[in-house]
Design an enzyme around this catalytic site. Sequence first.
Site, PDB file in Angstrom:
ATOM      1  N   CYS A  86      36.124 -15.515   4.989  1.00 26.43           N
ATOM      2  CA  CYS A  86      35.233 -14.827   4.040  1.00 26.43           C
ATOM      3  C   CYS A  86      33.741 -15.042   4.240  1.00 26.43           C
ATOM      4  O   CYS A  86      32.984 -14.095   4.425  1.00 26.43           O
ATOM      5  CB  CYS A  86      35.558 -15.267   2.616  1.00 26.43           C
ATOM      6  SG  CYS A  86      37.288 -15.390   2.205  1.00 26.43           S
ATOM      7  N   HIS A 144      29.633 -15.739  -2.702  1.00 28.02           N
ATOM      8  CA  HIS A 144      30.050 -16.635  -1.612  1.00 28.02           C
ATOM      9  C   HIS A 144      28.995 -16.821  -0.526  1.00 28.02           C
ATOM     10  O   HIS A 144      29.307 -17.186   0.606  1.00 28.02           O
ATOM     11  CB  HIS A 144      31.364 -16.125  -0.968  1.00 28.02           C
ATOM     12  CG  HIS A 144      32.195 -17.229  -0.377  1.00 28.02           C
ATOM     13  ND1 HIS A 144      33.198 -17.007   0.545  1.00 28.02           N
ATOM     14  CD2 HIS A 144      32.157 -18.567  -0.562  1.00 28.02           C
ATOM     15  CE1 HIS A 144      33.741 -18.165   0.881  1.00 28.02           C
ATOM     16  NE2 HIS A 144      33.122 -19.119   0.221  1.00 28.02           N
TER      17      HIS A 144
END
Length: 477
Positions: A86, A144
């Site tokens: 990710c 993130h």
Amino acid sequence: MKPAGVVCIKICIVLLFLISACHQGVMDIQTIENETAPNLIFIIADDLGYADVGFNGSIEIPTPNIDRIAHEGVKFTNGYVSYPVCGPSRAGLITGRYQGRFGFSRNPLFAPNDPNMGLPIAEETLAEYLQKADYSCAALGKWHLGAHPSQRPLVQGFDDFFGFLTGGHRYFPEEWTLADEYEVTSQYDAYKTKLLRNNDRIEETEYLTDALSREAANYVEEYKNNPFFLYLAYNAPHAPLQATEKYLQRFAHIKDLKRQTYAAMVSAMDDGVGRVLDKLDALHLAQNTIVVFISDNGGLHKIKADNGPLRGDKGDLYEGGTRVPFAMRWPKQIAAKTVFVHPVITLDIFATMVGAQKRSVKTKNELDGVDLLPFIQDAKEGRPHGELYWRKFDQQRYSVRQGDIKLVDDGDGAQYFDLSQDVSEINSLIQERKKETVKMKGDHEEWLSHLIDPIFQGLRHDSIYNALHPDRFKRPQ
Ligand code: CA
């Protein structure tokens, strides 16, 4: 009225008509010249399998709305991310640059007191670039890219943010029990924080995927009079596997409960994509809005994702880790039902947006991506990229794709595959292609010379980091 008078009136009417038509023509040209640059809705799924969308052949999980993006635009059959997990993948796509250039080569830890755990401020995000072109920008869902106040969406080019800072999140509002990031006591505890709207923690009552879809449709409405960029980062179907009855009952026939829940989560996301596309239609914005759909990395087998014939899954440098569902719609510029088979990478979206601007707006940093539009439209023959490169720093693994050839060492030693014959990467030709291998390895090493070592510790260093930073989650005074 005398005949001469009638003729005179008729001539006047014709003249008026011609003047009007002429004026309209000028207006049309002016309208075209002054027309605003395209909107962008960049939709990112999380850990979604290559074969888990209808446009890549899924029958088990119907995705009619996501499929609209591919069928009404272009489907990329060889679409890649720049890293198979990710965080680094997102750092690449949001800067248009290989993230190793700026040391974002690990999945960051959740560390809200650490200004170095995330995207360096010196990097220009796509949102910062588009703000220079007078776009309104909103980030929704998973961030993130850094939880420290200096790294959050509102200081990285976004006017609005609705979502969470972590690498994942729980889906049911009743599980969001932590008031903010300073109540977190461990890495995955952060999945339970209340959502953020800009800088404020809020009470939300909808299933997370539905809430993100609702907000995305609302931002289209709010931004409709201005060029806009929506970064719609669903965390679905990333773990934990959680779905509401509404979506689960669509897949009651799937006996494997994990697969059933996974399918339900994808279906919820597909409904949400439909809401956004419908909103574009209702506001007559679809023609000049680019909609991109990708997954941030390959599907994860552990959550029952299906990568079809591709070898491996999330985290791997085999195709199952890096080749993802990838489609783009731009009705004004891209013919429906286009299929593009040459390799492209998520880094290309930034460059494509630079190419789409009606006036010159310079990027701060050198981009690694390529404007895809001329290739899709056939104006430029050939492949957008000579070579694409990947590196996993900690594991000392690498891969290169050149044309249909792939050189990869994913922990099994160097292997050489011809993907045009062997998409599943089964039959290594390394013994027969020693000369080509040396050349590709040399190219990869040259590419490595432009990268730097990781600038922060990653998920695998959680306990080491905790020991070094006992105040990791402590509320600042
Ligand atoms: Ca992911």
